[in-house]
Design an enzyme around this catalytic site. Structure first.
Site, mmCIF file in Angstrom:
data_model
loop_
_atom_site.group_PDB
_atom_site.id
_atom_site.type_symbol
_atom_site.label_atom_id
_atom_site.label_comp_id
_atom_site.label_asym_id
_atom_site.label_seq_id
_atom_site.Cartn_x
_atom_site.Cartn_y
_atom_site.Cartn_z
ATOM 1 N N HIS A 4 0.823 -1.213 0.000
ATOM 2 C CA HIS A 4 0.000 0.000 0.000
ATOM 3 C C HIS A 4 0.856 1.261 0.000
ATOM 4 O O HIS A 4 0.624 2.178 -0.782
ATOM 5 C CB HIS A 4 -0.955 -0.003 1.196
ATOM 6 C CG HIS A 4 -1.890 -1.167 1.212
ATOM 7 N ND1 HIS A 4 -2.662 -1.487 2.312
ATOM 8 C CD2 HIS A 4 -2.179 -2.102 0.271
ATOM 9 C CE1 HIS A 4 -3.379 -2.567 2.043
ATOM 10 N NE2 HIS A 4 -3.090 -2.959 0.816
ATOM 11 N N HIS A 9 -8.838 -2.242 -5.491
ATOM 12 C CA HIS A 9 -7.763 -2.553 -4.557
ATOM 13 C C HIS A 9 -6.731 -3.474 -5.209
ATOM 14 O O HIS A 9 -5.537 -3.376 -4.915
ATOM 15 C CB HIS A 9 -8.311 -3.205 -3.287
ATOM 16 C CG HIS A 9 -7.262 -3.373 -2.235
ATOM 17 N ND1 HIS A 9 -6.860 -2.356 -1.401
ATOM 18 C CD2 HIS A 9 -6.480 -4.446 -1.911
ATOM 19 C CE1 HIS A 9 -5.898 -2.780 -0.603
ATOM 20 N NE2 HIS A 9 -5.641 -4.046 -0.898
ATOM 21 N N ASP A 32 -2.761 -2.794 -5.269
ATOM 22 C CA ASP A 32 -1.723 -3.760 -4.912
ATOM 23 C C ASP A 32 -0.712 -3.924 -6.045
ATOM 24 O O ASP A 32 0.503 -4.006 -5.807
ATOM 25 C CB ASP A 32 -2.352 -5.116 -4.599
ATOM 26 C CG ASP A 32 -2.950 -5.197 -3.206
ATOM 27 O OD1 ASP A 32 -2.678 -4.310 -2.378
ATOM 28 O OD2 ASP A 32 -3.695 -6.167 -2.953
ATOM 29 N N HIS A 74 -0.272 -11.011 -5.636
ATOM 30 C CA HIS A 74 1.106 -10.652 -5.331
ATOM 31 C C HIS A 74 2.124 -11.609 -5.953
ATOM 32 O O HIS A 74 3.205 -11.180 -6.364
ATOM 33 C CB HIS A 74 1.309 -10.606 -3.818
ATOM 34 C CG HIS A 74 0.501 -9.550 -3.146
ATOM 35 N ND1 HIS A 74 0.623 -8.216 -3.452
ATOM 36 C CD2 HIS A 74 -0.460 -9.628 -2.179
ATOM 37 C CE1 HIS A 74 -0.216 -7.509 -2.699
ATOM 38 N NE2 HIS A 74 -0.879 -8.347 -1.927
#
Length: 275
Positions: A78, A233, A237, A260
């Site tokens: 973030h 979001h 990321d 991720h």
């Protein structure tokens, strides 16, 4: 010539970690040219430095972790997204724990604080990350592609197995203005039935309805900021993970169900190709 930038002044920040649940203090500090983004573990005797680089990624379970032989920090995505969008090349991030504060589960607080600090131009030439060919990372039905593009753009499709969430899509040019208005406030997400299992794994211990949007099989437990907050979001990321590859990014990134793991695999590939 595009020059490097650092912060105009120090910015302190405190809170609790999303996964650790532990109180933590950080301080963003100006750094000399060619320093990069570097975490400094002030709680450890030798204050080890952890450069925020793709090659230092060690774990991507529910967050991005970077490590050296001496120390690690996790859930960095973030604040990295905010630094990415603001074009900060050099910054020390002093931290007295393993995980930055979660704030309210997004990047808005970091973005606002860093923007207020301003940035200072440095004499050194900036190293831009310009995509000049097609890159693709995939894992089954998940994939992420980087394409040449005159600008910075992300197109993301999220496919959630829960029919209440279903498919969400978003496509944004990435600028400071658009990030601040459309992406910075998008919070992390959790499925109610997974929370106990996550906490048993030592994850999500600092999560609450104040910093996580939680869904059940048929409704949200807290109000949304955007109708497609989940996919926004995901873009946030991705912005944080891409910063591990470099700054001043130019390219179009197209992702489907990426997280991720794939994001940082792409970042590592880009680093190898642009050394």
């Amino acid at each position: 010539m595009q020059c490097q930038y650092t912060l105009g002044r120090e910015i302190p920040f405190s809170g609790i970690g999303l996964h650790s649940g532990k109180p933590v203090q950080i301080c963003f500090k100006p750094a000399p040219a060619d320093t990069g983004l570097v975490f400094v573990r002030t709680d450890m005797p030798e204050k080890p430095h952890i450069p925020a680089k793709a090659e230092n990624v060690t774990t991507t379970l529910r967050a991005t972790t970077i490590s050296t032989a001496l120390a690690k920090v996790f859930t960095i995505e973030h604040l990295m997204a905010a630094l990415n969008v603001l074009g900060i090349d050099n910054c020390y991030i002093e931290i007295d724990g393993e995980e930055p504060p979660v704030a309210d589960g997004c990047a808005a607080a970091f973005f606002t604080a860093l923007k207020k600090a301003g940035k200072v131009q440095q004499k050194a030439k900036a190293k831009s990350l310009v995509i000049d060919k097609i890159y693709r990372m995939e894992d089954g039905e998940k994939f992420i592609v980087a394409l040449p593009y005159d600008g910075f753009r992300i197109s993301f499709t999220s496919l959630n197995e829960n029919p209440f969430i279903g498919v969400q899509y978003a496509d944004f040019l990435i600028t400071e203005e658009i990030f601040g208005k459309e992406l910075a406030a998008a919070r992390t997400i959790a499925y109610e039935k997974e929370i106990i299992k996550l906490q048993e794994m030592g994850l999500g211990l600092g999560g609450s309805l104040e910093n996580v949007i939680v869904y059940t099989d048929d409704h949200w437990l807290n109000p949304l900021r955007y109708s497609n907050e989940l996919v926004r979001h995901k873009i946030l990321d991705l912005l944080g993970d891409l910063r591990l590859a470099g700054n001043h990014i130019k390219g179009h990134f197209i992702a489907v169900k990426s997280g991720h793991a794939l994001n940082t695999r792409l970042a590592k590939e880009l680093v190898q190709c642009y050394r």
